[in-house]
Motif scaffolding. Structure first.
Motif, PDB file in Angstrom:
ATOM      1  N   VAL A 107      34.354 -13.570   2.592  1.00  0.00           N
ATOM      2  CA  VAL A 107      34.185 -14.928   3.775  1.00  0.00           C
ATOM      3  C   VAL A 107      34.180 -14.130   5.293  1.00  0.00           C
ATOM      4  O   VAL A 107      34.955 -13.066   5.610  1.00  0.00           O
ATOM      5  CB  VAL A 107      35.813 -14.978   4.035  1.00  0.00           C
ATOM      6  CG1 VAL A 107      35.372 -16.561   4.658  1.00  0.00           C
ATOM      7  CG2 VAL A 107      35.956 -16.136   2.175  1.00  0.00           C
ATOM      8  N   GLU A 108      32.809 -13.854   5.455  1.00  0.00           N
ATOM      9  CA  GLU A 108      32.454 -13.489   6.839  1.00  0.00           C
ATOM     10  C   GLU A 108      31.420 -14.951   7.273  1.00  0.00           C
ATOM     11  O   GLU A 108      30.701 -15.467   6.981  1.00  0.00           O
ATOM     12  CB  GLU A 108      32.173 -12.668   6.352  1.00  0.00           C
ATOM     13  CG  GLU A 108      30.993 -11.393   7.741  1.00  0.00           C
ATOM     14  CD  GLU A 108      31.893 -11.292   8.192  1.00  0.00           C
ATOM     15  OE1 GLU A 108      33.156 -10.416   7.930  1.00  0.00           O
ATOM     16  OE2 GLU A 108      31.885 -12.135   9.487  1.00  0.00           O
ATOM     17  N   ARG A 109      31.508 -14.923   8.253  1.00  0.00           N
ATOM     18  CA  ARG A 109      30.257 -15.730   9.136  1.00  0.00           C
ATOM     19  C   ARG A 109      29.933 -14.868  10.502  1.00  0.00           C
ATOM     20  O   ARG A 109      28.920 -15.619  10.303  1.00  0.00           O
ATOM     21  CB  ARG A 109      31.926 -16.373  10.733  1.00  0.00           C
ATOM     22  CG  ARG A 109      32.682 -17.508   9.655  1.00  0.00           C
ATOM     23  CD  ARG A 109      32.693 -18.768  10.506  1.00  0.00           C
ATOM     24  NE  ARG A 109      33.811 -19.421   9.377  1.00  0.00           N
ATOM     25  CZ  ARG A 109      33.963 -20.643  10.135  1.00  0.00           C
ATOM     26  NH1 ARG A 109      34.097 -20.719  11.006  1.00  0.00           N
ATOM     27  NH2 ARG A 109      34.634 -21.748   9.278  1.00  0.00           N
ATOM     28  N   SER A 110      29.539 -13.276  10.590  1.00  0.00           N
ATOM     29  CA  SER A 110      28.717 -12.747  11.216  1.00  0.00           C
ATOM     30  C   SER A 110      27.623 -12.479  10.851  1.00  0.00           C
ATOM     31  O   SER A 110      27.711 -11.635   9.551  1.00  0.00           O
ATOM     32  CB  SER A 110      29.746 -11.922  11.855  1.00  0.00           C
ATOM     33  OG  SER A 110      28.540 -10.345  12.142  1.00  0.00           O
ATOM     34  N   GLU A 111      26.089 -12.907  10.407  1.00  0.00           N
ATOM     35  CA  GLU A 111      25.519 -12.354  10.061  1.00  0.00           C
ATOM     36  C   GLU A 111      24.763 -11.024   9.899  1.00  0.00           C
ATOM     37  O   GLU A 111      25.027 -10.405   9.516  1.00  0.00           O
ATOM     38  CB  GLU A 111      23.769 -13.009  10.227  1.00  0.00           C
ATOM     39  CG  GLU A 111      22.872 -12.890   9.707  1.00  0.00           C
ATOM     40  CD  GLU A 111      23.393 -12.984   8.512  1.00  0.00           C
ATOM     41  OE1 GLU A 111      22.691 -11.759   7.434  1.00  0.00           O
ATOM     42  OE2 GLU A 111      23.714 -13.911   7.836  1.00  0.00           O
ATOM     43  N   ARG A 112      25.306 -10.441  11.462  1.00  0.00           N
ATOM     44  CA  ARG A 112      25.238  -8.958  11.481  1.00  0.00           C
ATOM     45  C   ARG A 112      26.237  -7.963  10.418  1.00  0.00           C
ATOM     46  O   ARG A 112      26.250  -7.032  10.731  1.00  0.00           O
ATOM     47  CB  ARG A 112      25.560  -8.565  13.371  1.00  0.00           C
ATOM     48  CG  ARG A 112      25.918  -6.964  13.396  1.00  0.00           C
ATOM     49  CD  ARG A 112      25.045  -7.430  15.117  1.00  0.00           C
ATOM     50  NE  ARG A 112      25.035  -5.766  15.428  1.00  0.00           N
ATOM     51  CZ  ARG A 112      24.614  -5.324  17.115  1.00  0.00           C
ATOM     52  NH1 ARG A 112      24.712  -6.505  17.650  1.00  0.00           N
ATOM     53  NH2 ARG A 112      24.477  -4.371  17.312  1.00  0.00           N
ATOM     54  N   LEU A 113      27.377  -8.815  10.722  1.00  0.00           N
ATOM     55  CA  LEU A 113      28.784  -7.713   9.833  1.00  0.00           C
ATOM     56  C   LEU A 113      28.302  -8.277   8.613  1.00  0.00           C
ATOM     57  O   LEU A 113      28.323  -7.236   7.800  1.00  0.00           O
ATOM     58  CB  LEU A 113      30.231  -8.323  10.591  1.00  0.00           C
ATOM     59  CG  LEU A 113      30.787  -7.752  11.657  1.00  0.00           C
ATOM     60  CD1 LEU A 113      31.922  -8.679  11.762  1.00  0.00           C
ATOM     61  CD2 LEU A 113      30.934  -6.287  11.460  1.00  0.00           C
ATOM     62  N   ARG A 114      27.899  -8.907   8.071  1.00  0.00           N
ATOM     63  CA  ARG A 114      27.308  -9.355   6.245  1.00  0.00           C
ATOM     64  C   ARG A 114      26.501  -7.860   6.357  1.00  0.00           C
ATOM     65  O   ARG A 114      26.143  -7.863   4.968  1.00  0.00           O
ATOM     66  CB  ARG A 114      26.946 -10.020   6.874  1.00  0.00           C
ATOM     67  CG  ARG A 114      27.984 -11.330   6.156  1.00  0.00           C
ATOM     68  CD  ARG A 114      27.184 -12.735   5.908  1.00  0.00           C
ATOM     69  NE  ARG A 114      27.947 -13.799   5.539  1.00  0.00           N
ATOM     70  CZ  ARG A 114      27.610 -14.916   5.408  1.00  0.00           C
ATOM     71  NH1 ARG A 114      26.512 -15.408   4.384  1.00  0.00           N
ATOM     72  NH2 ARG A 114      28.402 -16.208   5.329  1.00  0.00           N
ATOM     73  N   GLN A 115      25.304  -7.972   7.245  1.00  0.00           N
ATOM     74  CA  GLN A 115      24.276  -7.149   6.891  1.00  0.00           C
ATOM     75  C   GLN A 115      25.701  -5.452   6.752  1.00  0.00           C
ATOM     76  O   GLN A 115      24.665  -4.941   5.579  1.00  0.00           O
ATOM     77  CB  GLN A 115      23.047  -7.326   8.074  1.00  0.00           C
ATOM     78  CG  GLN A 115      22.337  -5.885   8.104  1.00  0.00           C
ATOM     79  CD  GLN A 115      21.185  -6.180   6.020  1.00  0.00           C
ATOM     80  OE1 GLN A 115      21.545  -7.758   6.103  1.00  0.00           O
ATOM     81  NE2 GLN A 115      20.940  -5.404   6.050  1.00  0.00           N
ATOM     82  N   ALA A 116      25.590  -5.467   7.311  1.00  0.00           N
ATOM     83  CA  ALA A 116      26.988  -4.382   6.806  1.00  0.00           C
ATOM     84  C   ALA A 116      27.492  -3.762   6.778  1.00  0.00           C
ATOM     85  O   ALA A 116      27.137  -2.609   5.009  1.00  0.00           O
ATOM     86  CB  ALA A 116      27.363  -3.999   8.384  1.00  0.00           C
ATOM     87  N   GLN A 117      27.971  -5.211   6.114  1.00  0.00           N
ATOM     88  CA  GLN A 117      29.259  -4.985   4.210  1.00  0.00           C
ATOM     89  C   GLN A 117      27.326  -4.758   3.529  1.00  0.00           C
ATOM     90  O   GLN A 117      27.926  -3.736   1.941  1.00  0.00           O
ATOM     91  CB  GLN A 117      29.037  -6.437   4.016  1.00  0.00           C
ATOM     92  CG  GLN A 117      30.601  -7.030   5.278  1.00  0.00           C
ATOM     93  CD  GLN A 117      31.302  -8.278   5.582  1.00  0.00           C
ATOM     94  OE1 GLN A 117      30.896  -8.805   5.149  1.00  0.00           O
ATOM     95  NE2 GLN A 117      31.433  -8.538   6.531  1.00  0.00           N
ATOM     96  N   ARG A 118      26.699  -5.469   3.410  1.00  0.00           N
ATOM     97  CA  ARG A 118      25.460  -5.726   2.060  1.00  0.00           C
ATOM     98  C   ARG A 118      25.348  -3.560   1.852  1.00  0.00           C
ATOM     99  O   ARG A 118      25.078  -3.954   0.903  1.00  0.00           O
ATOM    100  CB  ARG A 118      24.197  -6.286   2.656  1.00  0.00           C
ATOM    101  CG  ARG A 118      24.602  -7.524   1.923  1.00  0.00           C
ATOM    102  CD  ARG A 118      22.839  -8.346   2.127  1.00  0.00           C
ATOM    103  NE  ARG A 118      23.370  -9.621   2.332  1.00  0.00           N
ATOM    104  CZ  ARG A 118      23.242 -10.229   4.079  1.00  0.00           C
ATOM    105  NH1 ARG A 118      22.450  -9.532   5.029  1.00  0.00           N
ATOM    106  NH2 ARG A 118      23.285 -11.989   4.445  1.00  0.00           N
ATOM    107  N   GLU A 119      25.300  -2.898   3.277  1.00  0.00           N
ATOM    108  CA  GLU A 119      24.870  -1.679   2.986  1.00  0.00           C
ATOM    109  C   GLU A 119      25.859  -1.222   2.836  1.00  0.00           C
ATOM    110  O   GLU A 119      26.211  -0.177   1.794  1.00  0.00           O
ATOM    111  CB  GLU A 119      24.167  -1.117   5.285  1.00  0.00           C
ATOM    112  CG  GLU A 119      22.898  -2.174   5.151  1.00  0.00           C
ATOM    113  CD  GLU A 119      22.368  -2.006   6.684  1.00  0.00           C
ATOM    114  OE1 GLU A 119      23.553  -0.660   7.282  1.00  0.00           O
ATOM    115  OE2 GLU A 119      21.901  -2.356   6.616  1.00  0.00           O
TER     116      GLU A 119
END
Ligand code: SAH
Length: 368
Positions: A107-119
């Motif tokens: 559960v995340e609202r930050s696109e930037r942090l989502r990208q970090a999580q994907r990596e």
């Protein structure tokens, strides 16, 4: 913010915090680097891999005590850079069957942090260890129902707090307004009723400040709704106070130092202490049992911090050993993160106390 204040005259502290953190596309948690050396602050999973590993083992033990549901959602609220989840999943391979059953939901609202999580949770690690692809969500509501284990590290402290100022005989909402110099300043708003779940001190002198976090209620209520349908347990780790307290704890952090919360709205991280007693009252109203909170140091030691550190140090190159020991100490040392940070578990009806809460840590609700 100046424009908004010029239009509206004032906004409540809770509205201010939401505007700064998530309330618009340019808000802090929608845009900023936030966590890590290049960001504004460091969190426990970034301090030492042992943190995420032990939280992973906590989830594994909780899954076992739930009777090993063959499929369950492993939900993280506010997963930051994905470090905790990556370390937790790696540690879970010692618990047979759990990785096959786990469905990670972030559960995340930050696109930037989502990208970090994907990596961080990329395909390579996934294929090597064999866990299911994570699914991202704006809020807990869209995660599929069913057995669930939730983790929230430094998530609740980022949810907006409301503040109230005592001007006897009443409480007034604390607001942000434009000062005579045209800059945002704190001010005393209209008299206001206190939100449900707050517990005002009996003797509050003029000027006393009381915080409440009504923004946490929808999250806890949603956990309660789900726990009535399937087994659910949650681990909440955050900085805050175990008992009701008054005082202003709103703080801004920028580039690893404290900043003025009003100086650069939306540019700095904002957070406020988590009132664990308030969370426990919400949990009990939602049909959940709250256990703890216990100091983070005690929690991690009970889960095997020393043993894990010993293994890592034994396998490390000599030049890595100091960093491992320093990181572990920072998490558990009472003068660092060991006491200010606390762990609380919530569990649905019929579930045993999630380890290590069983002994000596009666449910908070009964403690009062
Ligand atoms: N748990 C991570 C990050 C803590 S910072 C760690 O320990 O490193 C707070 C996290 O919560 C960030 O990932 C932020 O983007 C997220 N967040 C803040 N408010 C949120 C909200 N209202 N809904 C979902 N995520 C939120």
């Amino acid at each position: 913010m100046r424009r908004l204040l010029a239009e509206r005259g004032q906004v409540s502290v809770a509205e201010f915090m939401e505007w700064c953190l998530t309330g618009r596309a340019e808000a802090y948690y929608r845009r900023a680097e936030a966590i890590g050396r290049a960001g504004d602050f460091i969190t426990a999973p970034e301090v030492s891999q042992i943190f995420g590993e032990l939280v992973g083992l906590w989830a594994g033990a909780t899954w076992l005590s739930m009777g090993r549901p063959p499929v369950f959602s492993l939900i993280e609220l506010g997963p930051g850079r994905g470090t905790l989840m990556a370390d937790a999943l790696r540690a879970l391979k010692v618990v047979p069957g759990v990785l096959e059953a786990a469905r990670p939901h972030l559960v995340e609202r930050s696109e930037r942090l989502r990208q970090a999580q994907r990596e961080r949770l990329g395909q390579a690690q996934r294929e090597r260890l064999g866990w299911a692809a994570p699914v991202w969500h704006e809020s807990l509501e869209s995660v599929p129902e069913g057995p669930a284990i939730l983790i929230a590290n430094e998530f609740f402290d980022a949810l907006p707090v409301a503040q109230f100022v005592r001007a006897r005989p009443r409480w007034h909402e604390r607001v942000v307004a434009l000062g005579a110099d045209g800059e945002p300043c704190f001010s005393v708003g209209e008299p206001a009723g206190l939100p449900r779940f707050t517990s005002p001190p009996e003797e509050a002198g003029d000027g006393a400040i009381l915080e409440a976090r009504p923004s946490a209620w929808p999250v806890v209520a949603e956990m309660g709704r789900r726990a009535a349908l399937a087994p659910l347990a949650a681990l909440i780790i955050d900085y805050g106070y175990a008992r009701d307290a008054s005082g202003d704890t709103l703080q801004a952090v920028s580039a690893h130092g404290y900043a003025d919360p009003l100086a650069t709205p939306g540019e700095a991280d904002l957070s406020a202490h988590v009132g664990f007693a308030e969370l426990a009252r919400m949990a009990s109203a939602a049909g959940l049992t709250a256990w703890g909170p216990m100091p983070q140091g005690e929690f991690l030691l009970a889960l095997g911090l020393e043993a894990r550190l010993g293994r890592l140090v034994g396998a490390a190159r000599p030049d890595q050993r100091t960093a491992l020991v320093t990181g572990a100490r920072r998490l558990a040392d009472p003068y660092q993160m060991g006491v200010l940070f606390k762990a609380m578990a919530l569990a649905g009806p019929g579930l045993a106390a999630p380890p290590p809460f069983a002994e000596g840590h009666p449910p908070t609700a009964e403690e009062r």
